[in-house]
Design a protein around this motif. Structure first.
Motif, mmCIF file in Angstrom:
data_model
loop_
_atom_site.group_PDB
_atom_site.id
_atom_site.type_symbol
_atom_site.label_atom_id
_atom_site.label_comp_id
_atom_site.label_asym_id
_atom_site.label_seq_id
_atom_site.Cartn_x
_atom_site.Cartn_y
_atom_site.Cartn_z
ATOM 1 N N HIS A 189 0.836 -1.209 0.000
ATOM 2 C CA HIS A 189 0.000 0.000 0.000
ATOM 3 C C HIS A 189 0.870 1.258 0.000
ATOM 4 C CE1 HIS A 189 -3.624 -2.387 0.616
ATOM 5 N NE2 HIS A 189 -2.961 -3.057 1.533
ATOM 6 N N TRP A 212 -0.017 4.621 6.264
ATOM 7 C CA TRP A 212 0.758 3.697 5.435
ATOM 8 C C TRP A 212 1.521 2.698 6.310
ATOM 9 C CZ3 TRP A 212 6.101 3.682 6.050
ATOM 10 C CH2 TRP A 212 6.743 2.664 5.335
ATOM 11 N N SER A 215 -0.617 -0.024 7.548
ATOM 12 C CA SER A 215 -1.210 -0.836 6.481
ATOM 13 C C SER A 215 -0.316 -1.987 6.056
ATOM 14 C CB SER A 215 -1.506 0.042 5.253
ATOM 15 O OG SER A 215 -0.287 0.407 4.595
ATOM 16 N N LEU A 406 -8.785 -2.278 2.841
ATOM 17 C CA LEU A 406 -7.432 -2.203 2.281
ATOM 18 C C LEU A 406 -7.099 -3.410 1.419
ATOM 19 C CD1 LEU A 406 -5.124 -0.803 5.103
ATOM 20 C CD2 LEU A 406 -5.617 0.240 2.904
ATOM 21 N N GLN A 409 -7.715 -3.067 -2.066
ATOM 22 C CA GLN A 409 -6.994 -1.994 -2.743
ATOM 23 C C GLN A 409 -5.499 -2.292 -2.895
ATOM 24 O OE1 GLN A 409 -7.856 1.268 -0.122
ATOM 25 N NE2 GLN A 409 -9.975 1.506 -0.838
ATOM 26 N N ARG A 410 -5.124 -3.522 -2.639
ATOM 27 C CA ARG A 410 -3.701 -3.889 -2.729
ATOM 28 C C ARG A 410 -3.173 -3.709 -4.147
ATOM 29 N NH1 ARG A 410 -1.535 -7.570 1.052
ATOM 30 N NH2 ARG A 410 -0.534 -8.803 -0.560
#
Length: 634
Positions: A189, A212, A215, A406, A409-410
């Motif tokens: 991410h 970040w 994540s 998340l 959205q990798r």
């Protein structure tokens, strides 16, 4: 009438000059393309099938000058293409290059070079199909009966408080990938960092970096597993593709030391405005019924546009249930994220579940964001679930990140094809071990692991000089904030300057991350008044000069400078030791003279010249006395 007859002659001359200019321009393009493609490369076959474009006016005039619409070939080492093929290809790329005001030959070279790099990357990298991220909650594993004896064998080798780095681990607890690969989990991410260059508020940028950082923790292996310990000189590389802006985040890592085991890494996406560099020393400790994997060191996150550096540390992994019960793993300890330039810092605690604690305590974290001594916000949640942030100034509470969202959205990760990897790249080095583990063949896995480790030991025994890493060097000037540990390794090709308008592409080639810049454009006046004959001669001269000059690369120069710096440092240390030894001897001599018995009660002389003068006078008196005695005797 004279004007009418002279007009065709003038037009004929202009037409002839135009043709001559076009011919020379095309010859120049052919010469440059031949030079470009005469360089050795890995993907010559790709080049043969790729099309290139040149200015259509040049091709038209060239075709008319040579009497028709024949196809004329530009040939070189690994290059063969027709003029008509050139005329019809890559019109969209032409329009991009024409906006920069480049001459025609430079347009072709810029487009060709960029296409060649992208084609090489596309042919050598392949998308990683392993998308396993693990489930939220406690990470546990039931040990099979046949493996319990191996655990007892492990316990016999270990003592409480012992470092486990030299203990041979059974293969059933190994994750089939290297620790260098595992470190890259933090960057799936990294595009979150790319958002920071649009954020003007320093506090919001700090929140972006914190988001970040958190994540990159949720990915877990299937079962409780430990990655391979990298061998000295082992390397790993990959990149992530950001589909939204077609940018790539490159990752390069190397095992720079084996005893102690230190891994250095470098992450770069200058187009999106960030570079990350760091090095970590991995060590394990055994406590009798549990173990901890501790990472000593830090990473430096550079936000290029804002000239800010964020220093981060890592939590430790705690494993329990080795002797009895179920094996389980948690993250523990306090981590720091701080920015000296803005004054913001965060301390986040990873909480271990207590012996009688409920499931609510599993993977919980809490922390504070501070500026100076003032607490700005608090952070609460689960590092593999939801994390909320509460602003202390206005009482507002919001979601910092949600792992469930998340995961969707990798960014896609790309690995180098196995047949394109170097000998000491992680996947190729451990390929047979990984295959055996995935096939549940523990005997073969142990045998292949032994082969790799024995080869490493043999190489270490045969070293006649100190090992020098290929892509990283020790920087003794790196000073971490008080209380933090810095291993001090830096990438040889580090670049933390902001992205410039003339930079076209960032790319990786054999572990070297570089930037392709647009060729320098000419002014419109220069383009109109250029002399093709003079340019052709200059091109020939440049070509001769290139063959005459030694091919000294930047990498070679840097390695030489690092070697000279190390030698100077060693000599400086030796001189300092010698100076201290001389000073101690001089001091001892002065003390011995001052405390001699015959000097007690006397006033010590303070001038060496007076001592010499007195000795000289005494010698003259003695000589006169001796002369007088011998004279009297005679």
């Amino acid at each position: 009438m004279e004007l009418d007859t002279a007009l065709p002659i003038v037009k004929s001359k202009e037409k002839s000059e135009r043709r001559r200019s076009s011919i020379f321009s095309l010859l120049k393009i052919q010469k440059k393309l031949t030079r470009q493609f005469s360089e050795p490369g890995h993907f010559a076959a790709k080049r043969n099938n790729r099309k290139y474009s040149v200015d259509s006016a040049i091709l038209s005039d060239y075709g008319k000058a040579n009497g028709g619409t024949k196809d004329y070939l530009l040939e070189g080492n690994g290059l063969s293409m027709s003029v008509t093929e050139l005329a019809g290809a890559a019109s969209d790329s032409d329009s991009d290059a024409s906006r920069s005001g480049m001459p025609d030959g430079q347009k072709v070279m810029a487009i060709t070079r960029k296409q060649e790099i992208l084609a090489r990357i596309d042919s050598s990298y392949i998308e990683d199909t392993n998308r396993e991220t693990g489930a939220a909650g406690e990470l546990v594993e039931e040990v099979a009966e046949e493996n319990k004896s191996l655990l007892w064998f492990l316990l016999k080798q270990a003592r409480p408080g012992m470092d486990l780095s030299k203990v041979v681990l059974p293969t059933f607890i190994l994750e089939p990938r290297s620790f260098l690969d595992k470190l890259s989990d933090n960057y799936y991410h990294a595009d979150i960092l790319g958002q920071a260059k649009y954020i003007e508020d320093p506090y919001l940028r700090f929140k972006c970096v914190l988001r970040w950082y958190l994540s990159g923790l949720y990915r877990k292996p299937k079962g409780l597993k430990k990655p391979y310990n990298p061998v000295l000189g082992e390397v790993f590389r990959c990149f992530w593709m950001n589909r939204e802006n077609d940018s790539r985040t490159y990752y390069v890592a190397e095992q720079v030391s084996h005893h102690p085991p230190v891994s250095a890494f470098y992450v770069s996406n200058r187009k999106d405005g960030y570079v990350i560099e760091g090095s970590l020393l991995a060590r394990s400790k055994f406590y009798g019924t549990s173990t901890s994997a501790i990472l000593e060191g830090c990473a430096r996150v550079h936000l290029l546009q804002w000239d800010e550096t964020y220093i981060t540390t890592a939590p430790y992994a705690h494993c329990k249930g080795i002797v009895m019960g179920t094996l389980s793993m948690e993250l523990g300890g306090k981590v720091h994220i701080m920015c000296v330039e803005t004054g913001y810092q965060a301390e986040v605690e990873f909480k271990l579940r207590s012996f009688l604690g409920s499931a609510d305590q599993t993977n919980a974290i809490s922390g504070r964001i501070k500026k100076g001594k003032e607490t700005i916000a608090t952070v609460e949640g689960y590092w593999d679930g939801k994390i909320d942030i509460r602003d202390k100034r206005n009482g507002e509470e919001s979601n910092l990140l949600d792992v469930a969202v998340l995961k969707e959205q990798r960014m896609a990760r790309y690995l180098v094809r196995l047949d394109c990897q170097h000998e000491y790249e992680s996947q190729r080095l451990w390929a047979k071990v990984s295959d055996a583990i995935q096939n549940n063949d523990q005997v073969a896995a142990t045998e292949e692991k032994t082969v790799v480790e024995e080869a490493q030991r043999a190489r270490a025994r045969n070293l006649v000089a100190t090992w020098v890493p290929r892509y990283f060097h020790k920087d003794f000037h790196l000073q971490p904030p008080e209380g933090l540990i810095e291993q001090g390794w830096r990438y040889n090709h580090v670049n933390i300057s902001p992205w410039q308008p003339d930079e076209e592409l960032e790319y990786e080639d054999s572990f070297v991350i570089s930037t392709l810049r647009a060729l320098e454009s000419r002014s419109p006046v220069e383009s109109r008044t250029r002399d093709p004959v003079r340019e052709s001669r200059a091109s020939d001269s440049d070509s001769r000069d290139e063959h005459a000059r030694p091919k000294t690369t930047t990498r070679t120069l840097k390695k030489t400078l690092y070697s000279i710096e190390s030698t100077l440092r060693e000599h400086t240390n030796a001189i300092e030791k010698l100076s201290r030894a001389v000073e101690s001897l001089s001091e001892g001599h002065r003390q011995a003279v001052a405390f001699r018995p015959q000097n007690v009660g006397r006033i010590p002389t303070t001038s060496h010249s007076w001592d010499l003068f007195g000795g000289f006078v005494l010698a003259i008196v003695l000589q006169a006395l001796l002369n007088w005695l011998f004279y009297q005797k005679d």
